[in-house]
Scaffold this motif. Structure first.
Motif, PDB file in Angstrom:
ATOM      1  N   VAL A 145      12.215  -5.418   5.948  1.00 53.94           N
ATOM      2  CA  VAL A 145      12.952  -4.307   6.556  1.00 53.94           C
ATOM      3  C   VAL A 145      11.978  -3.443   7.345  1.00 53.94           C
ATOM      4  CG1 VAL A 145      14.462  -2.333   6.168  1.00 53.94           C
ATOM      5  CG2 VAL A 145      14.571  -4.309   4.620  1.00 53.94           C
ATOM      6  N   ALA A 146      12.288  -3.214   8.619  1.00 51.11           N
ATOM      7  CA  ALA A 146      11.506  -2.311   9.467  1.00 51.11           C
ATOM      8  C   ALA A 146      12.412  -1.168   9.896  1.00 51.11           C
ATOM      9  CB  ALA A 146      10.953  -3.050  10.683  1.00 51.11           C
ATOM     10  N   ALA A 197       3.753   0.108   9.943  1.00 52.17           N
ATOM     11  CA  ALA A 197       4.193   1.251   9.144  1.00 52.17           C
ATOM     12  C   ALA A 197       5.713   1.270   9.043  1.00 52.17           C
ATOM     13  CB  ALA A 197       3.696   2.546   9.772  1.00 52.17           C
ATOM     14  N   GLY A 198       6.206   1.829   7.949  1.00 52.06           N
ATOM     15  CA  GLY A 198       7.644   1.987   7.775  1.00 52.06           C
ATOM     16  C   GLY A 198       8.374   0.698   7.499  1.00 52.06           C
ATOM     17  N   THR A 199       7.709  -0.239   6.808  1.00 51.25           N
ATOM     18  CA  THR A 199       8.329  -1.526   6.524  1.00 51.25           C
ATOM     19  C   THR A 199       8.223  -1.845   5.038  1.00 51.25           C
ATOM     20  OG1 THR A 199       6.277  -2.720   6.953  1.00 51.25           O
ATOM     21  CG2 THR A 199       7.768  -2.425   8.812  1.00 51.25           C
ATOM     22  N   ALA A 200       9.062  -2.766   4.581  1.00 49.44           N
ATOM     23  CA  ALA A 200       9.052  -3.181   3.173  1.00 49.44           C
ATOM     24  C   ALA A 200       9.562  -4.601   3.070  1.00 49.44           C
ATOM     25  CB  ALA A 200       9.916  -2.247   2.334  1.00 49.44           C
ATOM     26  N   LYS A 201       9.249  -5.264   1.950  1.00 46.68           N
ATOM     27  CA  LYS A 201       9.771  -6.595   1.666  1.00 46.68           C
ATOM     28  C   LYS A 201      10.447  -6.607   0.305  1.00 46.68           C
ATOM     29  CE  LYS A 201       6.598  -9.420   4.405  1.00 46.68           C
ATOM     30  NZ  LYS A 201       5.579 -10.504   4.366  1.00 46.68           N
ATOM     31  N   TYR A 202      11.554  -7.336   0.214  1.00 47.55           N
ATOM     32  CA  TYR A 202      12.292  -7.499  -1.026  1.00 47.55           C
ATOM     33  C   TYR A 202      12.420  -8.996  -1.315  1.00 47.55           C
ATOM     34  CZ  TYR A 202      13.845  -2.723   0.011  1.00 47.55           C
ATOM     35  OH  TYR A 202      13.894  -1.391   0.313  1.00 47.55           O
ATOM     36  N   VAL A 254      16.166  -6.112  10.028  1.00 52.42           N
ATOM     37  CA  VAL A 254      16.086  -6.813   8.740  1.00 52.42           C
ATOM     38  C   VAL A 254      15.803  -8.296   8.995  1.00 52.42           C
ATOM     39  CG1 VAL A 254      17.316  -7.437   6.630  1.00 52.42           C
ATOM     40  CG2 VAL A 254      17.684  -5.187   7.681  1.00 52.42           C
ATOM     41  N   GLY A 255      14.658  -8.771   8.518  1.00 52.31           N
ATOM     42  CA  GLY A 255      14.323 -10.185   8.635  1.00 52.31           C
ATOM     43  C   GLY A 255      14.718 -10.939   7.376  1.00 52.31           C
ATOM     44  N   ALA A 303       4.077  -3.863   2.021  1.00 56.69           N
ATOM     45  CA  ALA A 303       4.055  -3.647   3.469  1.00 56.69           C
ATOM     46  C   ALA A 303       4.076  -4.984   4.176  1.00 56.69           C
ATOM     47  CB  ALA A 303       2.799  -2.872   3.867  1.00 56.69           C
ATOM     48  N   ILE A 304       4.604  -5.012   5.402  1.00 61.64           N
ATOM     49  CA  ILE A 304       4.592  -6.212   6.210  1.00 61.64           C
ATOM     50  C   ILE A 304       3.259  -6.263   6.945  1.00 61.64           C
ATOM     51  CG2 ILE A 304       5.627  -7.382   8.190  1.00 61.64           C
ATOM     52  CD1 ILE A 304       8.262  -6.151   7.392  1.00 61.64           C
ATOM     53  N   CYS A 305       2.492  -7.334   6.740  1.00 67.08           N
ATOM     54  CA  CYS A 305       1.163  -7.442   7.327  1.00 67.08           C
ATOM     55  C   CYS A 305       1.140  -8.569   8.355  1.00 67.08           C
ATOM     56  CB  CYS A 305       0.120  -7.696   6.239  1.00 67.08           C
ATOM     57  SG  CYS A 305       0.099  -6.379   5.000  1.00 67.08           S
ATOM     58  N   LEU A 306       0.405  -8.345   9.441  1.00 68.75           N
ATOM     59  CA  LEU A 306       0.406  -9.292  10.533  1.00 68.75           C
ATOM     60  C   LEU A 306      -0.673 -10.360  10.411  1.00 68.75           C
ATOM     61  CD1 LEU A 306       1.061  -6.905  13.524  1.00 68.75           C
ATOM     62  CD2 LEU A 306       2.684  -8.304  12.278  1.00 68.75           C
TER      63      LEU A 306
END
Length: 296
Positions: free
Chosen positions: A54-55, A34-39, A102-103, A12-15
């Motif tokens: 990705v959000a 919510a609804g995010t991921a990292k690759y 997409v970051g 998850a992407i955490c702030l």
């Protein structure tokens, strides 16, 4: 899971983290979108390690028959969480469409640690003099000239990763700030069909003796009417010279060319600096590049 022949880590992407309880002890707490991921993967093209964030839109489902537009954000480590929250708020009120955000960043501990990566990836040509000056200034090895290969990474690895694994409609936008804005323009002039929309904030157009002005002139010489793009470009009024006058002159040149299918919106945000301008650029830029054709 493996993408592009490399191991993928999904999180998850955490702030932020580190919340103290009433007794003064520190409890590790992560606040995530919510609804995010990292690759994470290592490119086969330039051997650089990337972290792709990705959000997804609120109502996204893998079974959707609907395809979504995708915005690719450079400097994804700090920019993706901010841009995704702004975009989601605006899409909730139907100001902009649902967009997959997409970051594109690097697997490092903080943004300062990305400096050597972004200097390499975002600059079109190698300049040993600049390399030496920046290495001395930043106290770390700096090398320029990686943009041609980074553009291939985008085209051959990152975009296919997203389009294989998410419901997209091939409507692509590229967002870049500062040197990221230089790279966005480089992509426009060298792969004009790869992206249809560009959100460019505070571009460092003075880079390498105004290299992008030469790139545009070369593009115009071989494509006098052939630029199909919707561009939003901006600076803050408090940015140091020559950021704002360079941007205005560059936009003037593009308009004088009379490219047939170019739509360009420029904006100067009053009382904003090189960094404070970013959330304003995102919110107004999203509206500008995703507006319906009948909107003013």
């Amino acid at each position: 899971m493996r993408f592009i022949g490399c191991c993928v880590v999904v999180t998850a992407i955490c702030l932020f983290s580190g919340i103290k309880n009433v007794s003064g002890q520190t409890n590790q707490t992560d606040i995530c979108i919510a609804g995010t991921a990292k690759y994470n993967f290592i490119s086969k093209i330039n051997s650089v390690s990337y972290q792709i964030s990705v959000a997804l839109p609120f109502n996204y489902s893998p079974s959707d028959s609907l395809g979504y537009p995708v915005m690719y954000l450079l400097d994804g480590d700090p920019n993706l969480p901010m841009a995704a929250l702004i975009q989601r708020n605006m899409s909730y009120d139907h100001e902009v469409p649902d967009i997959i955000m997409v970051g594109i960043g690097y697997p490092v501990d903080n943004f300062l640690a990305t400096r050597s990566f972004r200097i390499f990836d975002f600059t079109p040509t190698d300049n040993p003099k600049i390399d030496s000056e920046m290495t001395a200034s930043h106290h770390m090895k700096m090398t320029t000239g990686g943009a041609p290969e980074f553009l291939k990474v985008l085209e051959k690895e990152i975009i296919p990763l997203i389009e294989r694994n998410y419901q997209t409609n091939h409507d692509r936008a590229l967002a870049g700030h500062s040197l990221g804005g230089v790279f966005a323009l480089y992509a426009l002039f060298h792969k004009p069909a790869l992206f249809q929309k560009y959100l460019i904030s505070s571009p460092s157009l003075y880079w390498n003796d105004f290299e992008m002005a030469g790139e545009e002139a070369d593009f115009y010489a071989s494509n006098p009417t052939g630029m199909q793009a919707r561009i939003f470009i901006t600076t803050g009024s408090l940015e140091p010279d020559p950021m704002m006058p360079d941007m205005k002159q560059f936009v003037k040149t593009l308009r004088l060319r009379q490219y047939k299918d170019l739509e360009i919106t420029e904006s100067v945000f009053q009382d904003e600096t090189h960094l404070s301008v970013m959330p304003f650029a995102i919110s107004k830029g999203l509206r500008a590049i995703y507006k319906q054709k009948n909107e003013k």
